[in-house]
Design an enzyme around this catalytic site. Sequence first.
Site, PDB file in Angstrom:
ATOM      1  N   SER A  10     -12.827  -2.940   0.781  1.00 14.55           N
ATOM      2  CA  SER A  10     -13.341  -2.451   2.282  1.00 14.55           C
ATOM      3  C   SER A  10     -14.646  -1.725   2.212  1.00 14.55           C
ATOM      4  O   SER A  10     -15.264  -1.095   1.066  1.00 14.55           O
ATOM      5  CB  SER A  10     -12.710  -0.750   2.334  1.00 14.55           C
ATOM      6  OG  SER A  10     -11.441  -1.104   2.094  1.00 14.55           O
ATOM      7  N   LYS A  56      -3.901   6.121   8.759  1.00 14.35           N
ATOM      8  CA  LYS A  56      -4.924   5.711   7.162  1.00 14.35           C
ATOM      9  C   LYS A  56      -6.125   7.362   8.664  1.00 14.35           C
ATOM     10  O   LYS A  56      -6.310   7.177   9.288  1.00 14.35           O
ATOM     11  CB  LYS A  56      -6.179   5.796   7.579  1.00 14.35           C
ATOM     12  CG  LYS A  56      -6.469   5.436   6.206  1.00 14.35           C
ATOM     13  CD  LYS A  56      -7.250   4.400   5.885  1.00 14.35           C
ATOM     14  CE  LYS A  56      -7.683   4.529   4.278  1.00 14.35           C
ATOM     15  NZ  LYS A  56      -9.047   4.704   4.295  1.00 14.35           N
ATOM     16  N   ARG A 103       0.791  -1.134  -0.255  1.00 13.68           N
ATOM     17  CA  ARG A 103       0.020   0.048  -0.148  1.00 13.68           C
ATOM     18  C   ARG A 103       0.906   1.169  -0.036  1.00 13.68           C
ATOM     19  O   ARG A 103       1.036   2.333   0.800  1.00 13.68           O
ATOM     20  CB  ARG A 103      -0.694   0.022   1.288  1.00 13.68           C
ATOM     21  CG  ARG A 103      -1.812   1.220   1.795  1.00 13.68           C
ATOM     22  CD  ARG A 103      -3.059   1.398   2.778  1.00 13.68           C
ATOM     23  NE  ARG A 103      -3.626   1.839   2.881  1.00 13.68           N
ATOM     24  CZ  ARG A 103      -3.489   2.745   3.847  1.00 13.68           C
ATOM     25  NH1 ARG A 103      -1.981   3.216   3.881  1.00 13.68           N
ATOM     26  NH2 ARG A 103      -4.191   3.983   3.302  1.00 13.68           N
TER      27      ARG A 103
HETATM   28  N1  3NM Z   1      -7.760   1.100   6.375  1.00 13.71           N
HETATM   29  P1  3NM Z   1      -2.715   0.259  11.745  1.00 13.71           P
HETATM   30  S1  3NM Z   1      -7.986   1.497   9.291  1.00 13.71           S
HETATM   31  C1  3NM Z   1      -5.237   1.355   6.123  1.00 13.71           C
HETATM   32  O1  3NM Z   1     -10.754   1.304   8.230  1.00 13.71           O
HETATM   33  C2  3NM Z   1      -6.867   1.363   6.490  1.00 13.71           C
HETATM   34  O2  3NM Z   1     -10.408   0.893   6.305  1.00 13.71           O
HETATM   35  C3  3NM Z   1      -8.439   1.038   7.317  1.00 13.71           C
HETATM   36  O3  3NM Z   1      -3.122   0.896  10.112  1.00 13.71           O
HETATM   37  C4  3NM Z   1     -10.005   1.038   7.565  1.00 13.71           C
HETATM   38  O4  3NM Z   1      -2.466  -0.783  11.271  1.00 13.71           O
HETATM   39  C5  3NM Z   1      -6.183   1.980   7.883  1.00 13.71           C
HETATM   40  O5  3NM Z   1      -1.185   1.680  11.915  1.00 13.71           O
HETATM   41  C6  3NM Z   1      -4.855   1.439   9.143  1.00 13.71           C
HETATM   42  O6  3NM Z   1      -3.938   1.172  12.934  1.00 13.71           O
HETATM   43  C7  3NM Z   1      -4.793   0.513   9.976  1.00 13.71           C
END
Ligand code: 3NM
Length: 222
Positions: A117, A146, A46
């Site tokens: 998603s 994010k 990503r």
């Molecule tokens: N998508 P971390 S949250 C890429 O809610 C991504 O769809 C999300 O990163 C969603 O594990 C997210 O560091 C970030 O929290 C996840």
Amino acid sequence: MARIHENEMRKHLKLYFICGTTTSPDPLTKVLQSAINGGITLFQYREKGVGALSGAEKESLGRDLRDICRNAGIPFIVNDDLDLALKLSADGLHIGQDDGNVSDIRKKLGDKILGVSAHTKEEAQQALLEGADYLGVGPVFPTTTKKDTEKVCSPGFIKKLRQGGINCPIVAIGGISTSNVAEVAKSDADGISVISAISKSDNPVMQTRELLRIWEETNHNV
Ligand code: 3NM
């Protein structure tokens, strides 16, 4: 080649590591190799955000990451870049709700893995109807990785989706770490997806092993 079987997909989702150069303090190839040594079951490239690679640089790193995944025998998925996924013969593609029409992308992607998603039951049903192999559901906890996420839904939302008849492979995402992974393991998700828990750890191998250990101790499907 046929579309991936649901049961195989569920196994790949157990510990799903996502990363790009902007979310990894260390060289990405090194972090990926450590995560593989720790036991991740799938990797998603990503490459997003300020300072993200593009063009030939992105493709070249993508090729290296794909080769590392191939050597390890785990699927290599590209985030939101259909052309790159096809060019690299990746195992699949992951898209968000704003990344294009799922049916059109399914046609172009052939039988490769397609992840989408989803944040509501309706989005989940639509994605599955149009050809998704699995759903990413989150953020289950607050995340700083994010910025433009939907509101935090908690792991309980996955239980609700199951009760609402969504039986497909589901991976939970957002703010998951060793301190809360047990909560997700009880939620009927097939696995967890993490970025910072592994990429920002001082010891990605041990961190990955610890996430897996807690998941396997707690999840009733293992
Ligand atoms: N998508 P971390 S949250 C890429 O809610 C991504 O769809 C999300 O990163 C969603 O594990 C997210 O560091 C970030 O929290 C996840």
